[in-house]
Design an enzyme around this catalytic site. Structure first.
Site, short mmCIF file in Angstrom:
data_model
loop_
_atom_site.label_atom_id
_atom_site.label_comp_id
_atom_site.label_asym_id
_atom_site.label_seq_id
_atom_site.Cartn_x
_atom_site.Cartn_y
_atom_site.Cartn_z
N PHE A 109 41.97 27.14 96.92
CA PHE A 109 42.73 28.06 97.31
C PHE A 109 44.25 28.32 97.02
CE2 PHE A 109 45.20 30.69 100.39
CZ PHE A 109 44.45 32.06 100.58
N LYS B 104 54.22 26.81 103.10
CA LYS B 104 53.75 26.76 104.67
C LYS B 104 55.00 25.78 105.48
CE LYS B 104 49.16 27.76 104.44
NZ LYS B 104 48.55 27.98 103.46
N ASP C 84 49.44 21.99 93.59
CA ASP C 84 49.60 23.10 94.65
C ASP C 84 49.69 22.35 96.10
OD1 ASP C 84 49.30 24.82 96.80
OD2 ASP C 84 47.93 26.07 95.95
#
Ligand SMILES: *Cc1c(COP(=O)(O)O)cnc(C)c1O
Length: 397
Positions: A127, A242, A213
């Site tokens: 993702f 995040k 990532d």
């Protein structure tokens, strides 16, 4: 009638305020937060080090354009460079934007080497976000469906599979490999250290960029600043978002070595990216992680939670696996687990379910022993009931 676009299946609860690892809803009910806004609230809620730094900065300067010098941004880039071993940062506002920057860097890198159609190896189950390029890099058809044509230039390979990488050696169109060091949305799968180490060697030999990532697994969540550090390697590029600003939107793309020096003015930018307010949030996050020893805490609490879960769920049929690193934990069941989220709410516990069958715990990094024990006390009976193991136990001779 709601005037919001229908992009989320929302739980029937709204929160009024938070303190530490607890949230209070608009009816006054208190919940233990084992989700942290999906790995965002690194310092929990209402942490005085964060709120005082933000109040001070809000009183001084919230935003100026990137056409001016921004000392707060310079300072944050230095803090991240010192901790990562990479040398330069670009700041944006989210994970998908950070990955867009990484993908653009890889293409620029390839084109500089004379590759006309640069391709990036990406993983099954990945993702990377919901912009067109990042949803194309994502390995989940549900994310892509309806938005075709996808962005070209991604080649999918299985995760943790070196043979699949080796099979691409010598492919002159490949310029980079991009992966999550711990897959989050894909079900909390950890890249093996040996896999990352050999991937590093292959990337060096082939002159591919290694892009990590770290949007979900970075920022101390796994017990290292960045999850790639468990394997003792350096990527050429990695991305953060995040947890970076403990709730204030900020993303970053870091580069070093052969990936440095690629962008020039006009190649990339962001109006909001790296403004003083967001950079102060990230700086306060980093300084508090250090002051409160939250790297060690992530490891200790992760071990405590996983160890206790394994102990207390031993022999419960329906629990397939308990895995993760630090405070990024997945509990895989043999059946769809979405129904547990509402039962958690009723019990005063916040977590989520990803990849249909994986209960995901991403608590704030200030989660202490008392919170870990409260989590276990609430979650274990919930799981036992959901899996029907109470009845099984009663039947035991
Ligand atoms: C959440 C996430 C993203 C996307 O971040 P946004 O801020 O929602 O754009 C990208 N990569 C990973 C690994 C993520 O977990």
């Amino acid at each position: 009638m709601s005037h919001l676009m229908n992009t989320y299946g929302r739980q029937p609860v709204a929160f009024a305020y938070g303190e530490g690892c607890h949230l209070t809803d608009t009816n006054g009910k208190v919940y233990l937060d084992a989700l942290a806004g999906i790995a965002v609230n690194t310092l929990g809620h209402n942490h005085p080090a964060l709120t005082s730094a933000l109040a001070r900065q809000a009183n001084r300067l919230i935003h100026v354009s990137n056409v001016y010098q921004i000392p707060e941004q310079e300072a944050l880039a230095t803090l991240l460079a010192e901790r990562s071993g990479l040398t330069e940062a670009f700041f944006c506002n989210s994970g998908c934007e950070a990955n867009e920057a990484a993908i653009k860097l890889a293409r620029l890198y390839g084109r500089r080497r004379g590759v006309d159609r640069p391709r990036i190896l990406v993983m099954e189950g990945a993702f990377h976000g919901r912009t067109l390029a990042t949803l194309s890099a994502t390995g989940n058809e549900k994310v892509q469906k309806g938005f075709e044509p996808l962005v070209d230039g991604f080649v999918r390979v299985p995760y943790n599979d070196l043979d699949a990488i080796r099979a691409r050696r010598g492919d002159s169109d490949v310029v980079a490999v991009m992966l999550e060091v711990v897959q989050g949305e894909g079900g909390v799968y950890v890249a093996q250290d040996g896999y990352l180490q050999e991937l590093r060697q292959i990337c060096d030999a082939e002159k591919w960029l290694l892009i990590c990532d770290e949007v979900q697994c970075g920022m101390a969540r796994t017990g290292k600043w960045f999850a790639y550090q468990h394997a003792n390697i350096f990527p050429d590029v990695f991305t953060l978002a995040k947890g970076l600003g403990s709730g204030v939107p900020i993303g970053a793309c870091l580069a070093g070595g052969r990936a440095s020096g690629l962008f020039a003015p006009g190649n990339h930018g962001s109006t909001f990216g790296g403004n003083p307010f967001a950079c102060v949030a990230a700086r306060a996050t980093i300084e508090t992680i250090e002051a409160e020893h939250l790297l060690d805490n992530a490891i200790a609490m992760g071990e405590r939670i996983c160890g206790e879960l394994a102990e207390r769920l031993r022999g419960v049929s329906g629990v397939l696996d308990i895995r993760g690193r630090g405070l990024m934990i997945g509990i895989e069941l043999d059946r769809p687990a979405g129904g547990l989220v509402g039962k958690g709410l009723a019990a005063g516990l916040l977590f989520n379910v990803t990849h249909d069958t994986v209960i995901r715990l991403l608590p704030p990094l200030v989660f202490g022993a008392a919170e870990a024990d409260e989590l276990l006390q609430k979650l274990v009976p919930l799981l036992r009931e959901f899996l029907g193991s109470e009845i099984q136990e009663g039947k035991r001779p």
